[in-house]
Design a protein around this motif. Structure first.
Motif, PDB file in Angstrom:
ATOM      1  N   ILE A  80       4.477   2.488   1.429  1.00 61.88           N
ATOM      2  CA  ILE A  80       4.960   2.106   0.115  1.00 61.88           C
ATOM      3  C   ILE A  80       3.824   2.169  -0.891  1.00 61.88           C
ATOM      4  O   ILE A  80       2.644   2.176  -0.524  1.00 61.88           O
ATOM      5  CB  ILE A  80       5.615   0.705   0.100  1.00 61.88           C
ATOM      6  CG1 ILE A  80       4.580  -0.392   0.355  1.00 61.88           C
ATOM      7  CG2 ILE A  80       6.748   0.624   1.109  1.00 61.88           C
ATOM      8  CD1 ILE A  80       5.104  -1.794   0.106  1.00 61.88           C
ATOM      9  N   ILE A  81       4.176   2.207  -2.154  1.00 62.86           N
ATOM     10  CA  ILE A  81       3.198   2.265  -3.232  1.00 62.86           C
ATOM     11  C   ILE A  81       3.243   0.942  -3.982  1.00 62.86           C
ATOM     12  O   ILE A  81       4.293   0.564  -4.520  1.00 62.86           O
ATOM     13  CB  ILE A  81       3.515   3.430  -4.188  1.00 62.86           C
ATOM     14  CG1 ILE A  81       3.500   4.756  -3.424  1.00 62.86           C
ATOM     15  CG2 ILE A  81       2.548   3.460  -5.352  1.00 62.86           C
ATOM     16  CD1 ILE A  81       3.998   5.927  -4.219  1.00 62.86           C
ATOM     17  N   ASN A  82       2.122   0.226  -3.997  1.00 61.80           N
ATOM     18  CA  ASN A  82       2.101  -1.060  -4.689  1.00 61.80           C
ATOM     19  C   ASN A  82       0.652  -1.506  -4.862  1.00 61.80           C
ATOM     20  O   ASN A  82      -0.033  -1.790  -3.882  1.00 61.80           O
ATOM     21  CB  ASN A  82       2.899  -2.105  -3.906  1.00 61.80           C
ATOM     22  CG  ASN A  82       3.292  -3.282  -4.760  1.00 61.80           C
ATOM     23  OD1 ASN A  82       2.449  -3.922  -5.360  1.00 61.80           O
ATOM     24  ND2 ASN A  82       4.582  -3.555  -4.812  1.00 61.80           N
ATOM     25  N   GLU A  83       0.195  -1.557  -6.100  1.00 64.73           N
ATOM     26  CA  GLU A  83      -1.183  -1.963  -6.366  1.00 64.73           C
ATOM     27  C   GLU A  83      -1.369  -3.471  -6.261  1.00 64.73           C
ATOM     28  O   GLU A  83      -2.460  -3.947  -5.928  1.00 64.73           O
ATOM     29  CB  GLU A  83      -1.611  -1.530  -7.778  1.00 64.73           C
ATOM     30  CG  GLU A  83      -1.701  -0.049  -7.996  1.00 64.73           C
ATOM     31  CD  GLU A  83      -0.335   0.597  -8.201  1.00 64.73           C
ATOM     32  OE1 GLU A  83      -0.221   1.797  -7.917  1.00 64.73           O
ATOM     33  OE2 GLU A  83       0.604  -0.111  -8.637  1.00 64.73           O
ATOM     34  N   GLU A  84      -0.338  -4.256  -6.553  1.00 63.75           N
ATOM     35  CA  GLU A  84      -0.488  -5.709  -6.682  1.00 63.75           C
ATOM     36  C   GLU A  84      -0.158  -6.493  -5.418  1.00 63.75           C
ATOM     37  O   GLU A  84      -0.601  -7.638  -5.270  1.00 63.75           O
ATOM     38  CB  GLU A  84       0.406  -6.211  -7.822  1.00 63.75           C
ATOM     39  CG  GLU A  84       0.040  -5.665  -9.190  1.00 63.75           C
ATOM     40  CD  GLU A  84       0.957  -6.221 -10.270  1.00 63.75           C
ATOM     41  OE1 GLU A  84       0.902  -7.434 -10.516  1.00 63.75           O
ATOM     42  OE2 GLU A  84       1.740  -5.444 -10.841  1.00 63.75           O
ATOM     43  N   LEU A  85       0.607  -5.911  -4.503  1.00 63.95           N
ATOM     44  CA  LEU A  85       1.046  -6.669  -3.333  1.00 63.95           C
ATOM     45  C   LEU A  85      -0.120  -7.226  -2.509  1.00 63.95           C
ATOM     46  O   LEU A  85      -0.075  -8.399  -2.102  1.00 63.95           O
ATOM     47  CB  LEU A  85       1.971  -5.814  -2.468  1.00 63.95           C
ATOM     48  CG  LEU A  85       2.542  -6.501  -1.218  1.00 63.95           C
ATOM     49  CD1 LEU A  85       3.353  -7.736  -1.595  1.00 63.95           C
ATOM     50  CD2 LEU A  85       3.394  -5.527  -0.408  1.00 63.95           C
ATOM     51  N   PRO A  86      -1.185  -6.447  -2.237  1.00 60.65           N
ATOM     52  CA  PRO A  86      -2.287  -7.022  -1.461  1.00 60.65           C
ATOM     53  C   PRO A  86      -2.882  -8.274  -2.108  1.00 60.65           C
ATOM     54  O   PRO A  86      -3.186  -9.251  -1.418  1.00 60.65           O
ATOM     55  CB  PRO A  86      -3.306  -5.880  -1.401  1.00 60.65           C
ATOM     56  CG  PRO A  86      -2.488  -4.645  -1.565  1.00 60.65           C
ATOM     57  CD  PRO A  86      -1.399  -5.012  -2.505  1.00 60.65           C
ATOM     58  N   GLY A 120      13.241  -6.949   3.259  1.00 62.75           N
ATOM     59  CA  GLY A 120      13.030  -5.503   3.147  1.00 62.75           C
ATOM     60  C   GLY A 120      11.762  -5.189   2.373  1.00 62.75           C
ATOM     61  O   GLY A 120      11.576  -5.664   1.252  1.00 62.75           O
ATOM     62  N   ILE A 121      10.894  -4.378   2.959  1.00 65.02           N
ATOM     63  CA  ILE A 121       9.592  -4.104   2.334  1.00 65.02           C
ATOM     64  C   ILE A 121       9.444  -2.636   1.965  1.00 65.02           C
ATOM     65  O   ILE A 121       8.374  -2.055   2.083  1.00 65.02           O
ATOM     66  CB  ILE A 121       8.442  -4.573   3.247  1.00 65.02           C
ATOM     67  CG1 ILE A 121       7.130  -4.677   2.456  1.00 65.02           C
ATOM     68  CG2 ILE A 121       8.294  -3.647   4.449  1.00 65.02           C
ATOM     69  CD1 ILE A 121       5.966  -5.200   3.245  1.00 65.02           C
ATOM     70  N   GLY A 122      10.512  -2.022   1.500  1.00 61.47           N
ATOM     71  CA  GLY A 122      10.374  -0.694   0.906  1.00 61.47           C
ATOM     72  C   GLY A 122       9.712  -0.822  -0.452  1.00 61.47           C
ATOM     73  O   GLY A 122       9.219  -1.892  -0.837  1.00 61.47           O
ATOM     74  N   ASN A 123       9.694   0.251  -1.213  1.00 61.84           N
ATOM     75  CA  ASN A 123       9.090   0.200  -2.542  1.00 61.84           C
ATOM     76  C   ASN A 123       9.759  -0.850  -3.424  1.00 61.84           C
ATOM     77  O   ASN A 123       9.089  -1.564  -4.166  1.00 61.84           O
ATOM     78  CB  ASN A 123       9.162   1.581  -3.208  1.00 61.84           C
ATOM     79  CG  ASN A 123       8.122   2.533  -2.656  1.00 61.84           C
ATOM     80  OD1 ASN A 123       6.958   2.202  -2.567  1.00 61.84           O
ATOM     81  ND2 ASN A 123       8.558   3.718  -2.256  1.00 61.84           N
TER      82      ASN A 123
END
Length: 509
Positions: free
Chosen positions: A283-289, A192-195
């Protein structure tokens, strides 16, 4: 005439509902099964109580200016994005300031809520509660259910053959996750790739031997930090942008949006999303990339099946030696305390008029608060719902006939999607929904009128962030501090950053 109102739950929706009842001269009694306020946002290490709470490291996705109560700005020294401890402290400040705690009965569970025999004429409800083993029956004129989205974990094991028959490792729902220690050195698969799935994958990557993130949908990732370092929601959620979305063809706005998302990094290169995606989530995520770029998180398609120690994916690939499967698959909501005849009137919030009222009830004395998916802060939407609902209970606002409410529900109801993954894609525009409820309550700001009477404020309202103070400029509940709050919102955003001031006077820009 409604006087006594029962409020179920003392989370953010419950607190707003108590306050709005008091504003309208009603008599609220809030029943909270735990020992404190805060609901989901009150962190606890334990998962034994059955109460859902955030994990230790969580930080809000919406900024303080965009998600505060409309007549109670966050302290200026609070950061723009709040850890759960500061958000809970803000709730405590709100409750103390408006003297809400004396209306809350803690450690009291609502066991049942049933219509009184004369409901068709009185609209009254019988509420049975339990406190320390003692049961008590009450009669209320109206009910506000404020238990929220996050009630029962959604764990779709049937969709993952072998997970509970062949797989020898551990599996759990994200509700049981509190911190990383239990996962140190393990190979973890997050489904699951939600927030939540994105956050947990990033956090686990710091200690786990390997993290795999499985997703079935296209996903666009963006950062809380936007142009010039300002909070993303303050830059993007404006009436001007909302007007452009309405004015331009949807295909064009979609292309503009995708181009903006890809300006940070190309999502197709990362296997996340394509500009051809028709079904996608954000989704909001600064670190995932960076985790994907560094290989500490590996993106995988949907799981086809599990073997004793591995996961087989729909593209035919297999990952061996999986120790833990963490399902970040969302929640389902339920109202076990409501009698079946009432529960059967709505299978989900899309069966409710304005996502609040069951239209078939003989009397509109039951309201579901905070059960709405918005592109912005649900806190703001819940407060607006509570303001409108209490105005109806107090007799200031009126609902249309049941036939018109039912027709409105049917017109707006999208295809049924019972999977919480799918429901994420059905989020409603924050400004569209909040304006709609504000119009019903008579508190929506009129930008053209403001332009004639207060041009400076009008420009801030139209081109600036659509902060909740805008809904305190006119109508019932008008707040004298609303104008000042709007004109100083950027100062409060920058204040906590000014811990070291640099001389920028040489910059001609």
């Amino acid at each position: 005439m409604v006087r006594r109102v029962a409020i179920i739950g003392a989370g953010v929706s419950g607190l707003a509902s108590v306050k709005c009842c008091l504003d309208e001269g009603l008599e609220p009694t809030c029943f909270e099964r735990s020992e404190d306020i805060g609901g989901l946002w009150r962190y606890t290490d334990s998962t034994d109580s059955g109460r859902v709470s955030v994990y230790r490291s969580v930080i809000t996705n919406t900024s303080k200016e965009m998600s505060c109560f409309s007549d109670f700005p966050c302290p200026e020294d609070f950061p723009s994005f709040l850890p759960h401890s500061l958000l809970l402290e803000y709730f405590r400040m709100y409750a103390r300031h408006f003297d809400l705690l004396r209306h809350i009965r803690f450690k009291t569970t609502a066991l049942s809520i049933r219509k009184r025999p004369d409901f068709a004429t009185s609209g009254q409800w019988e509420v049975v509660t339990e406190t320390d083993g003692d049961r008590e029956s009450h009669v209320f004129d109206a009910i506000m259910v404020c238990t929220g989205h996050y009630q029962e974990p959604y764990l779709p094991l049937a969709s993952f053959p072998g997970i509970n028959t062949r797989f020898k490792g551990q599996y759990l729902h994200s509700r049981e996750y509190k911190d990383v220690e239990a996962f140190r050195g393990k190979r973890v698969l997050v489904v699951g790739i939600g927030n939540t799935g994105g956050d947990l994958s990033v956090e686990l990557s710091h200690v786990a031997a390997k993290v795999f993130l499985s997703t079935r949908s296209s996903t666009w990732v963006f950062s809380r930090v936007s142009d010039h370092g300002f909070p993303f929601d303050m830059v993007s959620t404006t009436r001007f942008n909302h007007f452009l979305d309405w004015l331009l063809p949807s295909a064009l706005t979609k292309r503009i949006r995708f181009r903006k998302f890809n300006s940070w990094f190309n999502h197709a290169n990362y296997g996340l999303a394509s500009t051809k995606s028709s079904n996608f989530k954000i989704i909001i995520n600064e670190e995932l990339p960076f985790c994907l770029l560094s290989g500490t998180v590996v993106l995988k398609p949907n799981v086809k099946e599990f073997t004793e120690s591995s996961a087989v994916f729909e593209d035919g690939t297999t990952e061996e030696n999986i120790d833990v499967v963490l399902f970040a698959t969302g929640y389902i909501f339920s109202f076990p305390f409501l009698e079946e005849s009432v529960r059967s009137l709505f299978d989900d919030n899309r069966s409710l008029y304005k996502r609040i009222f069951p239209p078939q009830l003989e009397k509109p004395t039951l309201a579901i608060i905070g059960l709405v998916q918005l592109t912005g802060s649900v806190m703001v939407g819940a407060e607006m719902q509570a303001r409108w609902v209490t105005g109806i209970f107090a007799g200031w606002n009126k609902l249309p006939p049941a036939s018109r409410m039912t027709a409105d529900v049917l017109k707006k109801k999208p295809p049924v999607k019972r999977n919480p993954f799918e429901r994420e894609n059905l989020k409603i525009s924050f400004i569209s929904y909040t304006d709609e409820i504000a119009s019903c309550a008579g508190v929506k700001p009129n930008v053209l009128r403001l332009l004639l009477t207060d041009p400076r404020l009008a420009l801030a309202v139209f081109f600036g962030p659509c902060t909740p103070y805008q809904y305190r400029l006119v109508g019932r509940g008008k707040w004298s501090g609303a104008r000042e709050a709007i004109l100083t919102q950027w100062q409060r955003t920058l204040k906590p950053l000014r811990t070291r001031v640099v001389d920028d006077s040489s910059d001609g820009s």
